[in-house]
Design an enzyme around this catalytic site. Structure first.
Site, mmCIF file in Angstrom:
data_model
loop_
_atom_site.group_PDB
_atom_site.id
_atom_site.type_symbol
_atom_site.label_atom_id
_atom_site.label_comp_id
_atom_site.label_asym_id
_atom_site.label_seq_id
_atom_site.Cartn_x
_atom_site.Cartn_y
_atom_site.Cartn_z
ATOM 1 C CB SER A 80 -0.934 0.016 1.215
ATOM 2 O OG SER A 80 -1.947 -0.945 1.079
ATOM 3 C CB THR A 133 -3.609 4.600 1.439
ATOM 4 O OG1 THR A 133 -3.351 3.226 1.108
ATOM 5 C CG2 THR A 133 -4.247 5.299 0.251
#
Length: 458
Positions: A80, A133
């Site tokens: 991520s 993220t």
């Protein structure tokens, strides 16, 4: 992929900087691949309308779509951090990097460019604000696990609105040393911290910059799964509403808002299909907030839906030309939630639970026997786990990246996936089992200008 990311980021930067779109929404479904979306739409059709087919998600009806490969600069399987960095900057980097290049030099993000162009900026998520993220849009650190250092980058970015569950290491550095709390740092930088939706509404009118997190006593790592949600829990849709409200108050030069549906990934790591589909639906509820805003400002609004990678290798149908997704409606809680309830049952009974009591419990929680016939072999597996856990007291928790589950909860999840013909869900994996996922689904009044095609060898 690199050229495709550059194309997407070029389009977004140009509409941000050149006034083609005053308001930009950037939704990221973490771990959300093609089958997560398609499975949710088929699940909705079976459960909501009792028919075979799809019940389209709001974002799946947007007029422009494409796909992309997601490998990072150093690995065929991205994480991520590298995926978030690619989406935030248009540049590939190594797994674990937070908006730095392979030499660990900072890369300017689209959110930072939006701020420099005079727009207000928001970064929001259903997990912690310092997770990979969201961090990729405001922080620059060589390791995604540097949660304290990432949090200290938050006021440096000087964005207007942040939201999520909380912060993972508010007083502990990456090298595990005690450090001053991050909250006085936020306060000194002019941020008002709101704890919960009602607290936001009470404080937002006088706040210059805002950080919205969960109420005192709630988990700092994530919002509750949608399937486990209780009245009063903070939701991603409420976060999106709050962000729009805050970013449009006062002098309104437009905004850039990133919204992450972070727990799609977590449910996929746990191979928990019912929870996955509920999380995709939950992100779609947040997208609906943006869509309602779009309808009021159709000539000024751009909405992009994307994902950073696919998690879990979810398979729709195994061995037969058949699916039974409606069976998943009888699962009342996530596998994590079911595990907690089994632990509570164990404690309330002093570990003296009978098999008949467990069958009644699983009937109520998963629909087994009462709503869903199960095979002799499936019942035997459940009974064997019960025997080990409650009779022989050999409790070995099943582990995935983000959770530990009572063995019976893990087994029950596997059984209901089998009944739904989703037994092909992979064992817990670091990240993607599929190389391809939706890069972007775009809604804009000038969609022809924004058409992005998959490039050869992307």
């Amino acid at each position: 992929m690199k050229r495709l990311l550059y194309a997407l980021l070029f389009v977004m930067v140009s509409v941000v900087a050149n006034g083609q779109a005053k308001y930009v929404f950037y939704f990221i479904g973490d771990g959300m691949g093609v089958n997560q979306v398609n499975g949710t739409e088929m699940y909705n059709a079976e459960v909501q309308n009792g028919r075979i087919g799809i019940e389209p998600l709001t974002f799946a009806q947007f007029p422009v779509a494409t796909v992309a490969a997601t490998f990072s600069a150093t690995n065929s399987v991205t994480d991520s951090a590298a995926g978030g960095t690619a989406l935030a900057t248009g540049s590939k980097t190594y797994n674990g990097a937070i908006s730095v290049d392979q030499s660990k030099n900072p890369i300017v993000t689209i959110a930072e460019k939006a701020k420099r162009s005079g727009k207000k900026v928001g970064v929001t998520t259903s997990v912690s604000v310092d997770h990979a993220t969201p961090a990729s849009f405001y922080a620059h650190q060589p390791d995604r696990n540097m949660y304290y250092e990432i949090a200290l980058d938050l006021p440096k970015a000087n964005f207007d609105f942040y939201a999520g569950s909380g912060f993972l290491k508010p007083t502990t550095t990456f090298d595990k040393k005690e450090a001053p709390s991050i909250y006085p740092v936020f306060d000194k930088a002019g941020y008002t911290v709101a704890r919960g939706y009602n607290d936001y509404k009470a404080k937002s009118s006088t706040a210059e910059k805002m950080i919205l997190i969960q109420e005192e006593g709630a988990a700092s790592d994530c919002l509750p799964y949608a399937i486990d949600r209780k009245e009063g829990d903070l939701t991603l849709a409420q976060i999106t509403e709050s962000a729009v409200d805050f970013l449009t108050k006062g002098k309104n030069k437009g905004f850039f808002l990133m919204v992450e549906g972070g727990k799609i990934d977590w449910a996929c790591h746990g191979n928990d299909a019912a929870t996955v589909f509920n999380e995709v639906n939950d992100m779609d509820q947040a997208v609906k907030v943006a869509y309602e805003f779009y309808k009021k400002h159709p000539k000024e609004t751009l909405i992009v839906i994307t994902a950073d990678h696919e998690t879990g290798g979810i398979v729709l149908g195994t061995g037969k030309y058949e699916l039974n997704l409606k069976a998943l409606q009888y699962q009342k809680h996530s596998a994590d939630g079911l595990s907690n309830r089994i632990s509570e049952l164990r404690k309330s009974k002093g570990n003296k639970v009978t098999w008949e009591e467990m069958k009644t419990f699983l009937s109520e929680e998963m629909g087994f026997w009462s709503k869903l016939p199960i095979s002799w072999e499936q019942e035997r597996r459940l009974h064997d786990e019960f025997d080990k856990s409650f009779v022989k007291n050999k409790v070995v928790f099943a582990e995935s990246m983000y959770s530990k589950s009572e063995p019976i909860a893990a087994c029950a999840k596997e059984v209901i996936n089998e009944i739904a013909w989703l037994v092909g869900l992979a064992a817990d994996t670091p990240e993607a089992m599929s190389r391809y996922l939706p890069l972007a689904q775009v809604l804009n009044s000038s969609a022809r200008r924004l058409t992005i095609r998959k490039l050869p060898n992307a």
